[in-house]
Design an enzyme around this catalytic site. Structure first.
Site, mmCIF file in Angstrom:
data_model
loop_
_atom_site.group_PDB
_atom_site.id
_atom_site.type_symbol
_atom_site.label_atom_id
_atom_site.label_comp_id
_atom_site.label_asym_id
_atom_site.label_seq_id
_atom_site.Cartn_x
_atom_site.Cartn_y
_atom_site.Cartn_z
ATOM 1 N N ARG A 66 -11.505 21.599 10.646
ATOM 2 C CA ARG A 66 -12.774 21.335 9.930
ATOM 3 C C ARG A 66 -12.766 22.011 8.558
ATOM 4 O O ARG A 66 -13.352 21.520 7.600
ATOM 5 C CB ARG A 66 -13.985 21.804 10.746
ATOM 6 C CG ARG A 66 -15.283 21.811 9.935
ATOM 7 C CD ARG A 66 -16.542 21.736 10.765
ATOM 8 N NE ARG A 66 -16.561 22.602 11.910
ATOM 9 C CZ ARG A 66 -16.745 23.925 11.872
ATOM 10 N NH1 ARG A 66 -16.905 24.543 10.730
ATOM 11 N NH2 ARG A 66 -16.754 24.623 12.982
ATOM 12 N N ASP A 191 -20.619 7.136 -9.145
ATOM 13 C CA ASP A 191 -19.957 6.507 -8.006
ATOM 14 C C ASP A 191 -18.990 5.469 -8.577
ATOM 15 O O ASP A 191 -19.404 4.447 -9.127
ATOM 16 C CB ASP A 191 -21.002 5.863 -7.077
ATOM 17 C CG ASP A 191 -20.381 5.382 -5.771
ATOM 18 O OD1 ASP A 191 -19.198 4.969 -5.799
ATOM 19 O OD2 ASP A 191 -21.071 5.398 -4.738
ATOM 20 N N LYS A 216 -13.133 1.756 0.553
ATOM 21 C CA LYS A 216 -12.999 0.520 -0.220
ATOM 22 C C LYS A 216 -11.611 0.453 -0.876
ATOM 23 O O LYS A 216 -10.628 0.542 -0.190
ATOM 24 C CB LYS A 216 -14.136 0.453 -1.251
ATOM 25 C CG LYS A 216 -15.516 0.798 -0.681
ATOM 26 C CD LYS A 216 -15.966 -0.224 0.337
ATOM 27 C CE LYS A 216 -17.389 -0.099 0.816
ATOM 28 N NZ LYS A 216 -17.767 1.050 1.595
#
Ligand SMILES: Cc1ncc(COP(=O)(O)O)c(C=O)c1O
Length: 397
Positions: A66, A191, A216
């Site tokens: 983590r 973004d 994407k």
């Protein structure tokens, strides 16, 4: 010498310029080196939660996945190298990256300015979740400097813009936003999911942070969900990684490895996505049922000068409306898949009003220009004639 520096310097020397001008080499080699233990040319998948420590307080930099993982760090170095930035912070999803950015830089009472054409999930997170923690959000038409200045008259901690905006592909002048928002004392995040560093470099235009859904184009093969934040500010990066560990949303090692593999062909894919989308957009523009179409590569694109100045290509996305039933078109396609995602090798067709922007109110969709007839096409890497033949039969259906 750190192999990362060796590659960056070799690229710079070959280019006689900034490393950013040799993106294909950076995409393949940036921040990567053969595995010191075996010589494996690809970074291994360190599929281990746990790392054995030599003594209390003494270890090799890894304790628990983590917090940090060597495969995830290889991805982070590569993403950072492509952007001429520090190693990125990689996340489980794009929204985890956005949530971490918000939790890192915002506190109760803060105000956020968003470009009005933006991914619906970003608006949902701010208005339906962080609103309850005292964060206010204003959507503003960032194509207008005057509108942006008016929104920033209210003290603002963060300006987050998307260009091209998802789904209508409206562009925002990123250098203008960086200048105006910085004057107003706001942090600027962009973004860059729809273009990636291969076609647009927000940090060079003055942004503080670049946001990615790596789901994407970055990974590009419909195989993973992931996100990333990229910055040149070491203090901000440290804080982002602290919050990522505290909230527990890092990228997983196997997904990081798949994303790294996708990145090796990113510049090649983005150039090809742009070329195929250009052919498809030019054909659609001539089709009698298409009432309007937007693609940054078209001569008719309303912000053509800005597209030429700011982007290294048109990208793979097309927005259009047709006369008649858009939903019937989307059910009639055969090669293109009706799906929520974008930015992969397969061509995907989306109905934003019910899919990507379905969580917004009708008023919010109207503000963004997301009509019920809007079609979003993510042009893949198939032969353009085959995509056109599919759209032709579907438009005739
Ligand atoms: C522009 C943009 N940003 C962020 C996201 C969120 O990313 P993810 O789906 O990986 O959480 C998406 C998802 O569609 C997107 O299109």
């Amino acid at each position: 010498m750190d192999p990362y520096d060796r590659i960056s310097l070799a690229v710079a020397a070959a280019a006689g310029a900034a490393p950013s001008s040799h993106l294909s080499t950076l995409a393949i080699h940036g921040g990567q080196w053969p595995d010191p233990a075996t010589g494996a040319i690809l970074t291994p998948i360190y599929q281990s939660t746990t790392f054995r420590q030599e003594a209390v307080g003494r270890h090799k930099g890894y304790t628990y996945t983590r917090q940090a993982n060597p495969t995830v760090e290889a991805l982070e170095r590569n993403l950072g190298a492509l952007e001429g930035a520090l190693p990125a912070a990689a996340f489980a999803t794009g929204l985890a990256a956005l949530a971490t950015l918000f939790l890192t830089v915002l506190k109760a009472g803060d105000h956020v300015v968003l470009s009005s054409v933006i991914y619906g999930g970003t608006v949902r997170l701010l208005r339906r979740v962080l609103h309850d923690f005292g964060v206010a959000t204003t959507l503003v038409d960032t194509t207008s400097e005057a509108a942006l200045r008016a929104a920033l008259a209210r003290p603002t901690r963060l300006a987050l813009v998307e260009s091209p905006g998802n789904p209508t592909l409206v562009l925002t002048d990123l250098a203008m936003v960086a200048r105006v928002a910085r004057e107003a004392g706001a942090l600027v995040a962009v973004d860059n999911t729809l273009l990636t560093a291969a076609l647009q470099r927000p940090l060079d235009l003055g942004a503080d942070v670049v946001v990615y859904s790596t789901t994407k184009y970055i990974e590009g093969h419909n195989a993973t969900v992931g996100g990333a934040l990229v910055t040149r500010d070491p203090a901000l990066l440290e804080r982002l990684k602290f919050v990522r560990n505290a909230t527990g949303c890092p990228q997983a090692p196997f997904d990081a490895w798949l994303t790294l593999r996708g990145l090796k062909t990113l510049p090649l894919r983005m150039a090809r996505h742009s070329a195929v989308a250009q052919c498809v957009a030019e054909w659609l523009e001539r089709h009698p049922r298409v009432s309007w179409i937007r693609h940054p590569g078209l001569a008719s694109f309303p912000q053509r000068d800005l597209a030429r100045r700011q982007q290294g290509g048109g990208g793979g996305m097309i927005a259009f409306e047709i006369a008649g039933d858009a939903e019937r078109l989307m059910s009639a396609v055969k090669l293109c898949a009706l799906a929520e995602n974008l930015g992969a090798v397969e061509s995907l067709i989306t109905h934003p009003a019910t899919m990507t922007h379905g969580s917004l109110t009708p008023e919010e969709r109207r503000e963004m220009g997301v009509s019920d007839g809007l079609v979003r096409l993510s042009v893949g890497l198939e032969d353009p004639e085959t995509i056109i033949a599919d759209l032709d039969q579907a438009l005739g259906a």
